[in-house]
Design a protein around this motif. Sequence first.
Motif, PDB file in Angstrom:
ATOM      1  N   GLN A  64       0.877  -1.165   0.000  1.00 52.50           N
ATOM      2  CA  GLN A  64       0.000   0.000   0.000  1.00 52.50           C
ATOM      3  C   GLN A  64       0.914   1.214   0.000  1.00 52.50           C
ATOM      4  O   GLN A  64       1.992   1.185   0.606  1.00 52.50           O
ATOM      5  CB  GLN A  64      -0.876  -0.001   1.247  1.00 52.50           C
ATOM      6  CG  GLN A  64      -1.762  -1.231   1.339  1.00 52.50           C
ATOM      7  CD  GLN A  64      -2.371  -1.349   2.722  1.00 52.50           C
ATOM      8  OE1 GLN A  64      -1.674  -1.498   3.705  1.00 52.50           O
ATOM      9  NE2 GLN A  64      -3.697  -1.275   2.777  1.00 52.50           N
ATOM     10  N   ASP A  69      -4.346   6.866  -4.872  1.00 58.75           N
ATOM     11  CA  ASP A  69      -5.537   6.067  -4.607  1.00 58.75           C
ATOM     12  C   ASP A  69      -5.227   5.013  -3.544  1.00 58.75           C
ATOM     13  O   ASP A  69      -4.383   4.148  -3.742  1.00 58.75           O
ATOM     14  CB  ASP A  69      -5.982   5.407  -5.919  1.00 58.75           C
ATOM     15  CG  ASP A  69      -7.236   4.584  -5.801  1.00 58.75           C
ATOM     16  OD1 ASP A  69      -7.676   4.285  -4.668  1.00 58.75           O
ATOM     17  OD2 ASP A  69      -7.783   4.214  -6.860  1.00 58.75           O
ATOM     18  N   ARG A  70      -5.908   5.082  -2.410  1.00 59.15           N
ATOM     19  CA  ARG A  70      -5.649   4.174  -1.283  1.00 59.15           C
ATOM     20  C   ARG A  70      -6.072   2.730  -1.572  1.00 59.15           C
ATOM     21  O   ARG A  70      -5.715   1.830  -0.831  1.00 59.15           O
ATOM     22  CB  ARG A  70      -6.353   4.674  -0.018  1.00 59.15           C
ATOM     23  CG  ARG A  70      -5.775   5.976   0.532  1.00 59.15           C
ATOM     24  CD  ARG A  70      -4.453   5.687   1.198  1.00 59.15           C
ATOM     25  NE  ARG A  70      -3.763   6.886   1.635  1.00 59.15           N
ATOM     26  CZ  ARG A  70      -3.134   6.985   2.776  1.00 59.15           C
ATOM     27  NH1 ARG A  70      -3.119   5.993   3.620  1.00 59.15           N
ATOM     28  NH2 ARG A  70      -2.488   8.090   3.080  1.00 59.15           N
ATOM     29  N   SER A  71      -6.835   2.497  -2.641  1.00 61.40           N
ATOM     30  CA  SER A  71      -7.250   1.129  -2.954  1.00 61.40           C
ATOM     31  C   SER A  71      -6.211   0.383  -3.792  1.00 61.40           C
ATOM     32  O   SER A  71      -6.320  -0.826  -3.980  1.00 61.40           O
ATOM     33  CB  SER A  71      -8.597   1.139  -3.689  1.00 61.40           C
ATOM     34  OG  SER A  71      -8.447   1.684  -4.990  1.00 61.40           O
ATOM     35  N   ARG A  73      -3.122  -1.722  -4.793  1.00 62.32           N
ATOM     36  CA  ARG A  73      -2.337  -2.749  -4.112  1.00 62.32           C
ATOM     37  C   ARG A  73      -1.259  -3.266  -5.055  1.00 62.32           C
ATOM     38  O   ARG A  73      -1.557  -3.707  -6.166  1.00 62.32           O
ATOM     39  CB  ARG A  73      -3.207  -3.924  -3.670  1.00 62.32           C
ATOM     40  CG  ARG A  73      -4.255  -3.575  -2.641  1.00 62.32           C
ATOM     41  CD  ARG A  73      -3.613  -3.146  -1.321  1.00 62.32           C
ATOM     42  NE  ARG A  73      -4.580  -2.790  -0.321  1.00 62.32           N
ATOM     43  CZ  ARG A  73      -5.042  -1.559  -0.104  1.00 62.32           C
ATOM     44  NH1 ARG A  73      -4.637  -0.551  -0.848  1.00 62.32           N
ATOM     45  NH2 ARG A  73      -5.903  -1.324   0.846  1.00 62.32           N
ATOM     46  N   ASN A  81      -1.426   3.186 -12.271  1.00 65.89           N
ATOM     47  CA  ASN A  81      -2.359   4.162 -11.723  1.00 65.89           C
ATOM     48  C   ASN A  81      -1.654   5.509 -11.599  1.00 65.89           C
ATOM     49  O   ASN A  81      -0.715   5.653 -10.827  1.00 65.89           O
ATOM     50  CB  ASN A  81      -2.853   3.680 -10.358  1.00 65.89           C
ATOM     51  CG  ASN A  81      -3.914   4.567  -9.765  1.00 65.89           C
ATOM     52  OD1 ASN A  81      -3.701   5.755  -9.579  1.00 65.89           O
ATOM     53  ND2 ASN A  81      -5.064   3.981  -9.467  1.00 65.89           N
ATOM     54  N   ASP A  93      -0.876  -5.054   2.708  1.00 64.03           N
ATOM     55  CA  ASP A  93      -2.268  -5.461   2.843  1.00 64.03           C
ATOM     56  C   ASP A  93      -2.374  -6.973   3.052  1.00 64.03           C
ATOM     57  O   ASP A  93      -2.680  -7.727   2.132  1.00 64.03           O
ATOM     58  CB  ASP A  93      -3.070  -5.027   1.610  1.00 64.03           C
ATOM     59  CG  ASP A  93      -4.558  -5.259   1.794  1.00 64.03           C
ATOM     60  OD1 ASP A  93      -5.010  -5.330   2.948  1.00 64.03           O
ATOM     61  OD2 ASP A  93      -5.267  -5.349   0.776  1.00 64.03           O
TER      62      ASP A  93
END
Length: 145
Positions: A64, A69-71, A73, A81, A93
């Motif tokens: 992470q 963007d915190r989503s 992985r 991204n 994660d």
Amino acid sequence: MTGKWTPGPWGWFGYAGGIPEVYLATTHSGRRYVMGFKRWGMKGAQPQFQPEGRGLVDASKLLQFEVGDRSVRGVEEARKNGSVYRLDIRGIDCPDARLISASPDLAEALDEIMNYQGGADSALDDPYIVERARAALAKAKGEPA
């Protein structure tokens, strides 16, 4: 705390670009290392975890990141991204990785409960102790404290 471990809190940090590095360190005192990984042979070293009990997964797929963007992985997803413009690591994660980084918080909370000197009251009657225990457990579960 009378334990001989490095005082917490701990977290996973590092950098996933250039020469990648993942390490477990304190979140205070200039990030004192708790666990690092050393190159062994011709292959780079990194931790591996079993996030779903179906074989080991390289940490690079579970990382992470501090920015973006915190989503997102993992390194591959981060590079695709545009919001992740730096590969500074903020965590891994995986439940086991979260438990490892939360272990000093959990140990300190349990120590407070076990050594509570509140007379006839239970340690669970002390809101400060209960809140520290809840926060430590939330960190281990990957939930907001």
